[in-house]
Design a protein around this motif. Structure first.
Motif, PDB file in Angstrom:
ATOM      1  N   HIS A  40      47.297  35.187  31.336  1.00 19.35           N
ATOM      2  CA  HIS A  40      46.522  35.794  32.423  1.00 19.35           C
ATOM      3  C   HIS A  40      46.757  34.983  33.693  1.00 19.35           C
ATOM      4  CE1 HIS A  40      44.806  37.717  28.979  1.00 19.35           C
ATOM      5  NE2 HIS A  40      44.301  36.574  28.534  1.00 19.35           N
ATOM      6  N   HIS A  41      47.440  35.582  34.658  1.00 21.00           N
ATOM      7  CA  HIS A  41      47.940  34.809  35.809  1.00 21.00           C
ATOM      8  C   HIS A  41      47.191  35.099  37.109  1.00 21.00           C
ATOM      9  CE1 HIS A  41      50.736  34.720  39.363  1.00 21.00           C
ATOM     10  NE2 HIS A  41      50.856  33.473  38.954  1.00 21.00           N
ATOM     11  N   LEU A  42      46.820  34.000  37.774  1.00 19.66           N
ATOM     12  CA  LEU A  42      46.233  34.096  39.111  1.00 19.66           C
ATOM     13  C   LEU A  42      47.043  33.164  40.003  1.00 19.66           C
ATOM     14  CD1 LEU A  42      43.749  35.209  40.772  1.00 19.66           C
ATOM     15  CD2 LEU A  42      42.623  33.029  40.250  1.00 19.66           C
ATOM     16  N   PRO A 101      42.323  40.069  38.648  1.00 21.67           N
ATOM     17  CA  PRO A 101      40.916  40.041  39.071  1.00 21.67           C
ATOM     18  C   PRO A 101      40.018  39.465  37.976  1.00 21.67           C
ATOM     19  CG  PRO A 101      41.633  42.306  38.654  1.00 21.67           C
ATOM     20  CD  PRO A 101      42.845  41.437  38.516  1.00 21.67           C
ATOM     21  N   GLU A 102      40.454  39.624  36.713  1.00 25.53           N
ATOM     22  CA  GLU A 102      39.651  39.098  35.598  1.00 25.53           C
ATOM     23  C   GLU A 102      39.632  37.566  35.638  1.00 25.53           C
ATOM     24  OE1 GLU A 102      42.110  41.382  35.116  1.00 25.53           O
ATOM     25  OE2 GLU A 102      40.841  43.156  34.799  1.00 25.53           O
ATOM     26  N   SER A 147      36.753  30.120  48.059  1.00 30.94           N
ATOM     27  CA  SER A 147      37.799  30.863  47.353  1.00 30.94           C
ATOM     28  C   SER A 147      37.830  32.282  47.906  1.00 30.94           C
ATOM     29  CB  SER A 147      37.492  30.950  45.858  1.00 30.94           C
ATOM     30  OG  SER A 147      37.203  29.671  45.333  1.00 30.94           O
ATOM     31  N   THR A 148      38.984  32.707  48.394  1.00 37.08           N
ATOM     32  CA  THR A 148      39.096  34.069  48.927  1.00 37.08           C
ATOM     33  C   THR A 148      40.060  34.860  48.060  1.00 37.08           C
ATOM     34  OG1 THR A 148      38.645  33.306  51.169  1.00 37.08           O
ATOM     35  CG2 THR A 148      39.705  35.446  50.953  1.00 37.08           C
ATOM     36  N   TYR A 149      39.563  35.951  47.460  1.00 41.10           N
ATOM     37  CA  TYR A 149      40.393  36.777  46.586  1.00 41.10           C
ATOM     38  C   TYR A 149      40.951  37.958  47.382  1.00 41.10           C
ATOM     39  CZ  TYR A 149      41.920  39.738  42.757  1.00 41.10           C
ATOM     40  OH  TYR A 149      42.691  40.523  41.919  1.00 41.10           O
ATOM     41  N   LEU A 150      42.277  38.102  47.379  1.00 40.62           N
ATOM     42  CA  LEU A 150      42.938  39.088  48.241  1.00 40.62           C
ATOM     43  C   LEU A 150      43.479  40.297  47.483  1.00 40.62           C
ATOM     44  CD1 LEU A 150      44.851  36.556  50.533  1.00 40.62           C
ATOM     45  CD2 LEU A 150      42.800  37.859  51.105  1.00 40.62           C
TER      46      LEU A 150
END
Ligand code: FVH
Length: 324
Positions: free
Chosen positions: A144-146, A170-171, A186-189
């Motif tokens: 699971h990659h971020l 997103p998970e 932390s900003t998720y784009l």
């Protein structure tokens, strides 16, 4: 997609060198609140990322290609693994902060099977396409990659002003948000794994071109015997004030309203006097000539009375690119 930013929940008084305040010195068992982490890469940035998580109470295993860089972390309670495989086998979340994309693959490829099912957060600077490639590679192996783009220097990590951009799973971002928040906002784009890298490198473009412009100016005034430190004292307040104009340029670009009144025109922005003064000072004209070229293309196309923001069209229109 609208970015979501989570502020850091930690105390703003967190120590500058968080490795000295580890609280998990003996246990290697994680918990829902403190999952086990492994950090691969203990360079200037990786060591601080690991130390911050250790200080926050996460059971932390670390690995570095060259032995000897984990001593401080080990003394603070981290476990040093002797191989990447050993490091990731003890982890719920694997943090990677290596030199570049090639070093990431050199480290992860041999241990893909060990990583299956884990959450992998890659904070190594790569290009967007490299981030997407790693996302595809991860999916192939059930990882699971971020991806993350660090908008901070090591001294800022864990302190106010530190921010990391993320994109990809997103998970993983949802599951690990509390952990990630120890480093800063932390900003998720969004799910495109390349987006965080794209924005990271876009912001760095602004920084490097500004730095080049500053150093160009320092070279100019050096011809009059002015030191760079003295020059910086005068230039920095003005340059900082000018960043207040970025929002206006951005609105103009988004609306393509280059002809709207109140803008500094391209004719007025002509940099030939700066180019000439640079030559007179005996320094290279490259840095300012680059901007002058972008202006000239728009003026030659008949837009001299329109606003300076129009050089955006020179940048995006690759069909009319010249190498003047
Ligand atoms: N430091 C900063 O201010 C910036 C802030 C923004 C983001 N960057 C990026 O973070 C990545 C790591 O940066 P760093 O500052 O920690 O870099 P170094 O101190 O040079 O450490 C590099 C580590 O990578 C290891 N390494 C290099 N090549 C390999 C390889 N082929 N296989 C395994 N590991 C490798 C190196 O190990 P060693 O030389 O000690 O054995 C260090 O641990 C980077 O992408 C920045 O752009 C930081």
């Amino acid at each position: 997609m609208t970015p979501t930013t989570a502020p850091p929940p930690h105390s703003p008084t967190m120590p500058a060198t968080p490795v000295t305040s580890a609280s998990n010195s003996s246990t290697t068992l994680g918990s829902p609140a403190h999952p086990r982490v492994s950090v691969l890469g203990l360079g200037a940035m990786g060591a601080v990322l690991a130390g911050t998580l250790l200080a926050a109470g996460h059971p932390t295993t670390v690995w570095n290609r060259t032995h000897g860089r984990a001593d401080t972390l080990r003394a603070a309670g981290a476990i040093e693994a002797t191989s990447p495989a050993e490091a990731v086998s003890a982890a719920d979340v694997v943090i990677v902060c290596l030199f570049d994309h090639a070093s990431v693959h050199q480290t992860l490829d041999p241990i893909a099977t060990h990583l299956a099912g884990t959450d992998l957060v890659n904070l190594t600077t790569t290009t967007p396409e490299q981030a997407r490639e790693l996302a595809a590679w991860s999916e192939t192996h059930g990882i699971h990659h971020l991806d993350g783009g660090i908008m901070s220097v090591p001294e800022m990590i864990g302190h106010a002003g530190s921010e990391i951009l993320y994109s990809g799973s997103p998970e993983v971002f949802g599951r690990r948000q509390d952990l990630l928040a120890h480093w800063g906002a932390s900003t998720y784009l969004g799910p495109d794994a390349g987006r965080a890298s794209l924005e990271d490198l876009a912001i760095l473009s602004g920084m490097y071109v500004m730095f080049a412009g500053f150093l160009h100016g320092a070279a100019m005034v050096a011809s009059a015997g002015v030191g760079a430190v003295e020059f910086a004292g005068r230039a920095a307040p003005f340059l900082a004030a000018m960043t207040g104009g970025l929002g206006g340029l951005a609105e103009t670009v988004d609306a393509r309203s280059y002809a709207a009144p109140g803008q500094q025109s391209l004719d007025f922005s002509d940099l030939s006097h700066i180019v000439r003064a640079s030559a007179e000072a005996g320094v290279s004209t490259e840095a300012v000539q680059m901007v002058q070229n972008l202006i000239t293309r728009q003026r030659d196309a008949g837009f001299g009375t329109e606003g300076f923001a129009r050089i955006y069209e020179s940048i995006t229109d690759t069909t009319s690119r010249s190498h003047r």
